[in-house]
Write an enzyme that holds these catalytic residues in place. Structure first.
Site, PDB file in Angstrom:
ATOM      1  N   LYS A 136      42.157  50.906  33.857  1.00 57.36           N
ATOM      2  CA  LYS A 136      42.325  49.398  34.585  1.00 57.36           C
ATOM      3  C   LYS A 136      43.678  48.560  33.013  1.00 57.36           C
ATOM      4  O   LYS A 136      42.744  48.523  32.223  1.00 57.36           O
ATOM      5  CB  LYS A 136      41.189  48.880  35.205  1.00 57.36           C
ATOM      6  N   ASP A 190      29.391  41.617  41.434  1.00 62.53           N
ATOM      7  CA  ASP A 190      30.426  42.055  41.838  1.00 62.53           C
ATOM      8  C   ASP A 190      29.761  43.149  42.842  1.00 62.53           C
ATOM      9  O   ASP A 190      31.466  43.872  43.235  1.00 62.53           O
ATOM     10  CB  ASP A 190      31.750  41.726  41.227  1.00 62.53           C
ATOM     11  N   VAL A 193      45.292  49.627  38.861  1.00 62.23           N
ATOM     12  CA  VAL A 193      44.469  50.650  37.725  1.00 62.23           C
ATOM     13  C   VAL A 193      45.824  51.505  38.468  1.00 62.23           C
ATOM     14  O   VAL A 193      46.606  51.465  39.619  1.00 62.23           O
ATOM     15  CB  VAL A 193      43.781  50.459  39.365  1.00 62.23           C
ATOM     16  N   GLY A 201      45.108  44.246  41.969  1.00 60.49           N
ATOM     17  CA  GLY A 201      44.905  42.286  42.652  1.00 60.49           C
ATOM     18  C   GLY A 201      45.542  41.780  41.497  1.00 60.49           C
ATOM     19  O   GLY A 201      46.288  41.648  40.537  1.00 60.49           O
ATOM     20  N   GLY A 202      44.433  40.463  41.526  1.00 64.89           N
ATOM     21  CA  GLY A 202      44.713  39.205  40.389  1.00 64.89           C
ATOM     22  C   GLY A 202      45.010  39.624  38.821  1.00 64.89           C
ATOM     23  O   GLY A 202      44.959  38.851  38.610  1.00 64.89           O
ATOM     24  N   MET A 203      43.580  40.198  38.907  1.00 68.66           N
ATOM     25  CA  MET A 203      43.596  40.788  37.438  1.00 68.66           C
ATOM     26  C   MET A 203      43.950  41.750  36.585  1.00 68.66           C
ATOM     27  O   MET A 203      44.612  41.701  35.625  1.00 68.66           O
ATOM     28  CB  MET A 203      42.178  41.076  37.209  1.00 68.66           C
ATOM     29  N   GLY A 248      45.691  50.981  42.736  1.00 70.31           N
ATOM     30  CA  GLY A 248      45.760  49.795  43.745  1.00 70.31           C
ATOM     31  C   GLY A 248      45.894  49.035  42.678  1.00 70.31           C
ATOM     32  O   GLY A 248      45.971  49.345  41.191  1.00 70.31           O
TER      33      GLY A 248
END
Length: 172
Positions: free
Chosen positions: A42, A136, A29, A24-26, A22
């Site tokens: 990650k 989170d 992975v 995302g913005g950060m 996957g």
């Protein structure tokens, strides 16, 4: 899982990269293997590492994961927060996140719900015993394996303050 893209690395640290899990913005992975161990790796996006606080945040995530001991938290197995790219490897959890599971299969039955609740409460208790606040916990950060839930993504975790420790009861 997603297929690798042309600019994805073949290798990260000791891991041969197999697929994308996957993004995302950060960061992204990946699923990787050493031949004997499978990991979720990650990688933080390069542009984020231009800000020194991003490496500090990544180091804090590694520190937090090393302190937490629970079968319901994805265990850290390797990292390089000073390298380029900077990365963290945890045990690979074979299963969907809770959001995907419920979207695809509907609500949990009673026994699955009890198993999920016990595992998540156990994970959060272990996190708090280690002096960490996850900050989170959400359906996309809880993976459902065949042996129960696993809490992941400690990227915005923080240490409990002394004031917080003294003013809240331990749930153990």
């Amino acid at each position: 899982m997603e297929r690798l893209q042309p600019n994805d690395p073949d290798r990260i640290g000791p891991y041969q990269i197999i697929n994308r899990l996957g993004s995302g913005g950060m960061g992204v992975v990946y699923l990787g293997t050493t031949g004997t161990r499978t990991a979720a790796i990650k990688i933080v996006r390069d542009f984020l590492l231009e800000d020194p606080t991003s490496r500090t945040r990544l180091a804090r995530e590694v520190d937090a994961l090393k302190k937490v001991k629970s079968p319901y938290v994805a265990e850290i197995i390797n990292s390089d927060v000073d390298g380029t790219p900077a990365w963290i490897a945890t045990n690979y959890v074979d299963g969907p996140n809770v959001r995907t599971l419920i979207t695809n299969e509907g609500v949990l039955n009673e026994s699955s719900w009890l198993e999920f609740a016990f595992g998540l409460i156990s994970a959060i208790n272990a996190v708090h015993k280690a002096g960490i606040i996850h900050r989170d916990v959400k359906p996309s950060n809880i993976l459902m394996s065949a042996t129960g839930p696993r809490l992941i993504d400690f990227g915005i975790s923080d240490r409990k303050s002394t004031r917080l420790n003294s003013s809240h009861a331990n749930i153990s």
